[in-house]
Design a protein around this motif. Structure first.
Motif, PDB file in Angstrom:
ATOM      1  N   LYS A 157       0.848  -1.189   0.000  1.00 46.46           N
ATOM      2  CA  LYS A 157       0.000   0.000   0.000  1.00 46.46           C
ATOM      3  C   LYS A 157       0.882   1.237   0.000  1.00 46.46           C
ATOM      4  CE  LYS A 157      -0.617  -0.014   5.046  1.00 46.46           C
ATOM      5  NZ  LYS A 157      -1.589   0.082   6.149  1.00 46.46           N
ATOM      6  N   PHE A 158       0.448   2.259  -0.713  1.00 51.31           N
ATOM      7  CA  PHE A 158       1.293   3.434  -0.852  1.00 51.31           C
ATOM      8  C   PHE A 158       0.457   4.683  -1.042  1.00 51.31           C
ATOM      9  CE2 PHE A 158       0.557   2.018  -5.189  1.00 51.31           C
ATOM     10  CZ  PHE A 158       0.377   3.205  -5.897  1.00 51.31           C
ATOM     11  N   MET A 159       1.107   5.807  -0.883  1.00 48.86           N
ATOM     12  CA  MET A 159       0.524   7.113  -1.173  1.00 48.86           C
ATOM     13  C   MET A 159       1.137   7.638  -2.453  1.00 48.86           C
ATOM     14  SD  MET A 159       0.980  10.622   1.023  1.00 48.86           S
ATOM     15  CE  MET A 159       0.382  12.196   0.386  1.00 48.86           C
ATOM     16  N   GLY A 160       0.327   8.177  -3.354  1.00 49.01           N
ATOM     17  CA  GLY A 160       0.830   8.716  -4.603  1.00 49.01           C
ATOM     18  C   GLY A 160       0.662  10.215  -4.682  1.00 49.01           C
ATOM     19  N   LEU A 161       1.627  10.883  -5.303  1.00 50.35           N
ATOM     20  CA  LEU A 161       1.545  12.316  -5.577  1.00 50.35           C
ATOM     21  C   LEU A 161       1.726  12.537  -7.072  1.00 50.35           C
ATOM     22  CD1 LEU A 161       3.675  13.829  -2.660  1.00 50.35           C
ATOM     23  CD2 LEU A 161       1.182  13.769  -2.860  1.00 50.35           C
ATOM     24  N   THR A 162       0.914  13.390  -7.639  1.00 51.10           N
ATOM     25  CA  THR A 162       0.935  13.654  -9.068  1.00 51.10           C
ATOM     26  C   THR A 162       0.470  15.077  -9.333  1.00 51.10           C
ATOM     27  OG1 THR A 162      -0.122  13.079 -11.185  1.00 51.10           O
ATOM     28  CG2 THR A 162      -1.372  12.606  -9.196  1.00 51.10           C
ATOM     29  N   PRO A 163       0.945  15.714 -10.404  1.00 51.61           N
ATOM     30  CA  PRO A 163       0.439  17.040 -10.749  1.00 51.61           C
ATOM     31  C   PRO A 163      -0.943  17.005 -11.392  1.00 51.61           C
ATOM     32  CG  PRO A 163       2.077  16.358 -12.340  1.00 51.61           C
ATOM     33  CD  PRO A 163       2.075  15.317 -11.266  1.00 51.61           C
ATOM     34  N   PHE A 164      -1.442  15.805 -11.692  1.00 58.35           N
ATOM     35  CA  PHE A 164      -2.720  15.689 -12.386  1.00 58.35           C
ATOM     36  C   PHE A 164      -3.867  15.473 -11.399  1.00 58.35           C
ATOM     37  CE2 PHE A 164       0.562  14.104 -15.310  1.00 58.35           C
ATOM     38  CZ  PHE A 164       0.352  14.961 -16.371  1.00 58.35           C
ATOM     39  N   MET A 186      -4.025   9.492  -4.259  1.00 60.28           N
ATOM     40  CA  MET A 186      -3.333   9.892  -5.482  1.00 60.28           C
ATOM     41  C   MET A 186      -3.652  11.366  -5.665  1.00 60.28           C
ATOM     42  SD  MET A 186      -1.257   8.799  -7.844  1.00 60.28           S
ATOM     43  CE  MET A 186      -1.420   7.004  -7.821  1.00 60.28           C
ATOM     44  N   GLY A 187      -2.872  12.205  -4.954  1.00 58.11           N
ATOM     45  CA  GLY A 187      -3.235  13.601  -4.864  1.00 58.11           C
ATOM     46  C   GLY A 187      -2.176  14.540  -5.383  1.00 58.11           C
ATOM     47  N   ARG A 188      -2.498  15.809  -5.293  1.00 60.94           N
ATOM     48  CA  ARG A 188      -1.620  16.871  -5.764  1.00 60.94           C
ATOM     49  C   ARG A 188      -1.130  17.665  -4.551  1.00 60.94           C
ATOM     50  NH1 ARG A 188      -1.741  20.213 -10.696  1.00 60.94           N
ATOM     51  NH2 ARG A 188      -0.701  22.168 -10.233  1.00 60.94           N
ATOM     52  N   SER A 203      11.708  24.648  -6.397  1.00 63.04           N
ATOM     53  CA  SER A 203      13.059  24.235  -6.013  1.00 63.04           C
ATOM     54  C   SER A 203      13.008  22.920  -5.259  1.00 63.04           C
ATOM     55  CB  SER A 203      13.695  25.300  -5.114  1.00 63.04           C
ATOM     56  OG  SER A 203      13.051  25.312  -3.845  1.00 63.04           O
ATOM     57  N   PRO A 204      14.134  22.202  -5.151  1.00 61.35           N
ATOM     58  CA  PRO A 204      14.164  20.973  -4.358  1.00 61.35           C
ATOM     59  C   PRO A 204      13.687  21.180  -2.917  1.00 61.35           C
ATOM     60  CG  PRO A 204      16.109  21.099  -5.721  1.00 61.35           C
ATOM     61  CD  PRO A 204      15.394  22.406  -5.885  1.00 61.35           C
ATOM     62  N   GLN A 205      14.050  22.300  -2.302  1.00 58.42           N
ATOM     63  CA  GLN A 205      13.611  22.546  -0.926  1.00 58.42           C
ATOM     64  C   GLN A 205      12.105  22.753  -0.847  1.00 58.42           C
ATOM     65  OE1 GLN A 205      15.543  22.426   1.997  1.00 58.42           O
ATOM     66  NE2 GLN A 205      13.456  22.379   2.818  1.00 58.42           N
ATOM     67  N   GLU A 206      11.547  23.465  -1.822  1.00 59.12           N
ATOM     68  CA  GLU A 206      10.098  23.653  -1.838  1.00 59.12           C
ATOM     69  C   GLU A 206       9.379  22.328  -2.050  1.00 59.12           C
ATOM     70  OE1 GLU A 206       9.439  28.139  -3.587  1.00 59.12           O
ATOM     71  OE2 GLU A 206      10.245  26.613  -4.956  1.00 59.12           O
ATOM     72  N   ILE A 207       9.904  21.518  -2.948  1.00 57.71           N
ATOM     73  CA  ILE A 207       9.337  20.194  -3.179  1.00 57.71           C
ATOM     74  C   ILE A 207       9.423  19.348  -1.911  1.00 57.71           C
ATOM     75  CG2 ILE A 207       9.702  18.011  -4.407  1.00 57.71           C
ATOM     76  CD1 ILE A 207       8.391  19.982  -6.163  1.00 57.71           C
ATOM     77  N   TYR A 208      10.578  19.394  -1.267  1.00 60.21           N
ATOM     78  CA  TYR A 208      10.785  18.642  -0.026  1.00 60.21           C
ATOM     79  C   TYR A 208       9.718  19.009   1.007  1.00 60.21           C
ATOM     80  CZ  TYR A 208      13.119  17.069   4.285  1.00 60.21           C
ATOM     81  OH  TYR A 208      13.410  16.476   5.484  1.00 60.21           O
ATOM     82  N   ASP A 209       9.522  20.289   1.221  1.00 62.12           N
ATOM     83  CA  ASP A 209       8.566  20.748   2.235  1.00 62.12           C
ATOM     84  C   ASP A 209       7.142  20.316   1.890  1.00 62.12           C
ATOM     85  OD1 ASP A 209      10.662  21.949   3.591  1.00 62.12           O
ATOM     86  OD2 ASP A 209      10.285  23.941   2.743  1.00 62.12           O
ATOM     87  N   LEU A 210       6.773  20.428   0.629  1.00 66.64           N
ATOM     88  CA  LEU A 210       5.438  20.024   0.199  1.00 66.64           C
ATOM     89  C   LEU A 210       5.210  18.529   0.411  1.00 66.64           C
ATOM     90  CD1 LEU A 210       4.976  21.975  -3.144  1.00 66.64           C
ATOM     91  CD2 LEU A 210       3.509  22.161  -1.129  1.00 66.64           C
ATOM     92  N   ILE A 211       6.188  17.729   0.042  1.00 67.55           N
ATOM     93  CA  ILE A 211       6.047  16.281   0.151  1.00 67.55           C
ATOM     94  C   ILE A 211       5.960  15.845   1.604  1.00 67.55           C
ATOM     95  CG2 ILE A 211       7.286  14.104  -0.181  1.00 67.55           C
ATOM     96  CD1 ILE A 211       8.166  15.156  -2.909  1.00 67.55           C
ATOM     97  N   ASP A 229      17.157  10.918  -0.883  1.00 71.00           N
ATOM     98  CA  ASP A 229      17.730  10.398   0.357  1.00 71.00           C
ATOM     99  C   ASP A 229      17.203  11.147   1.573  1.00 71.00           C
ATOM    100  OD1 ASP A 229      19.188   8.391  -0.772  1.00 71.00           O
ATOM    101  OD2 ASP A 229      21.139   9.367  -0.589  1.00 71.00           O
ATOM    102  N   GLU A 230      17.182  12.466   1.492  1.00 67.11           N
ATOM    103  CA  GLU A 230      16.704  13.279   2.611  1.00 67.11           C
ATOM    104  C   GLU A 230      15.235  12.998   2.911  1.00 67.11           C
ATOM    105  OE1 GLU A 230      18.380  14.267   0.015  1.00 67.11           O
ATOM    106  OE2 GLU A 230      19.964  15.707   0.545  1.00 67.11           O
ATOM    107  N   LEU A 231      14.418  12.852   1.883  1.00 63.36           N
ATOM    108  CA  LEU A 231      13.003  12.566   2.082  1.00 63.36           C
ATOM    109  C   LEU A 231      12.801  11.185   2.704  1.00 63.36           C
ATOM    110  CD1 LEU A 231      11.548  14.091  -1.185  1.00 63.36           C
ATOM    111  CD2 LEU A 231      10.828  14.681   1.132  1.00 63.36           C
ATOM    112  N   GLU A 232      13.548  10.200   2.247  1.00 64.47           N
ATOM    113  CA  GLU A 232      13.399   8.870   2.824  1.00 64.47           C
ATOM    114  C   GLU A 232      13.776   8.856   4.302  1.00 64.47           C
ATOM    115  OE1 GLU A 232      13.734   5.829  -0.950  1.00 64.47           O
ATOM    116  OE2 GLU A 232      15.479   6.056   0.348  1.00 64.47           O
ATOM    117  N   ARG A 233      14.800   9.581   4.663  1.00 56.82           N
ATOM    118  CA  ARG A 233      15.170   9.656   6.087  1.00 56.82           C
ATOM    119  C   ARG A 233      14.072  10.327   6.904  1.00 56.82           C
ATOM    120  NH1 ARG A 233      20.505  10.508   3.999  1.00 56.82           N
ATOM    121  NH2 ARG A 233      20.214  12.776   3.988  1.00 56.82           N
ATOM    122  N   GLU A 234      13.478  11.366   6.354  1.00 51.09           N
ATOM    123  CA  GLU A 234      12.431  12.093   7.074  1.00 51.09           C
ATOM    124  C   GLU A 234      11.136  11.298   7.172  1.00 51.09           C
ATOM    125  OE1 GLU A 234      10.418  15.047   9.127  1.00 51.09           O
ATOM    126  OE2 GLU A 234      12.567  14.920   8.695  1.00 51.09           O
TER     127      GLU A 234
END
Length: 241
Positions: free
Chosen positions: A120-127, A149-151, A163-171, A199-204
């Motif tokens: 089971k998983f959570m999905g993120l997509t721009p659609f 399966m959200g945005r 930016s990667p940091q903005e993406i990180y925070d959103l995720i 790597d940073e996201l997986e640790r978090e």
């Protein structure tokens, strides 16, 4: 000039001409020669995804004629919108016609989830809407539980421009708000700069993150018998299950 005669050749069909993801893949796999074709998808609409398959057919044929070892028609939406059974039948036709491995983006992601023991998983997509529902149905039909399966951004915001940091925070925020204890985070969108912070996201988050570029690299490596781990881009490449 570098001699590429002994390098395996992988043909890829890219959905657009503007994605950074192709260079990301090339950088991860210096021992592989990539030959590319581009679909030039522009509208990202259901109609465009549903009618693009004849162009895939032509480009797969072109890559086979060039003698590549593997053929990878990329782009999850054009296949997922038409369903898992359609994808399997189309790929079988290509396999029978060209007598060499052909695999889609969805196929690589299903294989990676199974290799990691994910159910089971959570999905993120721009659609959103019909497309997000089609992605959920694709994985459900393959036997997975899709918790969401959200945005992660507001509608109209270009996630590829963040930016990667903005993406990180959103995720991180999206994942921590998700009930049901996801066993992994799945991203549909090769060009998100989440690739830079896997790597940073997986640790978090404490779970594997399945980014299309890393998954693509893992799958191609397995097909070519390349088992050396690749650090810096998540558990899948670091462990090579």
């Amino acid at each position: 000039m570098t001699d590429t005669s002994d390098r395996p050749k992988v043909g890829v069909v890219k959905p657009t001409k503007t994605s950074n993801s192709f260079q990301d893949l090339v950088d991860l796999m210096p021992g592989v020669e990539f030959i590319s074709r581009y679909l030039d998808i522009r509208n990202y609409s259901v109609e465009e995804f549903e009618t693009i398959m004849p162009v895939y057919d032509r480009m797969v044929a072109e890559l086979a004629a060039e003698g590549v070892d593997l053929i990878h028609p990329e782009g999850a939406p054009p296949f997922m919108i038409q369903g898992l059974q359609f994808e399997r039948e189309r790929v079988k036709t290509w396999l029978d016609t060209y007598q060499r491995p052909v695999f889609t983006t969805g196929m690589t992601q299903l294989a990676a989830m199974k290799a990691l023991g994910i159910e089971k998983f959570m999905g993120l997509t721009p659609f959103l809407g019909v497309l997000a529902d089609a992605f959920t149905r694709y994985f459900t039909d393959a036997g997975f539980e899709v918790l969401a399966m959200g945005r992660p951004t507001a509608e109209g915001q270009d996630i590829n421009a963040l930016s990667p940091q903005e993406i990180y925070d959103l995720i991180v925020r999206s994942f921590k708000d998700q009930p049901g204890a996801p066993e992994a985070l799945y991203i549909l969108g090769s060009n998100w700069r989440a690739f830079d912070v896997i790597d940073e996201l997986e640790r978090e988050l404490g779970v594997p993150l399945l980014h299309p570029v890393a998954v693509r690299c893992w799958y191609i490596s397995k097909q070519l018998g390349m088992t050396d781990p690749i650090s810096g881009h998540g558990r899948l490449l670091a462990e090579m299950p």
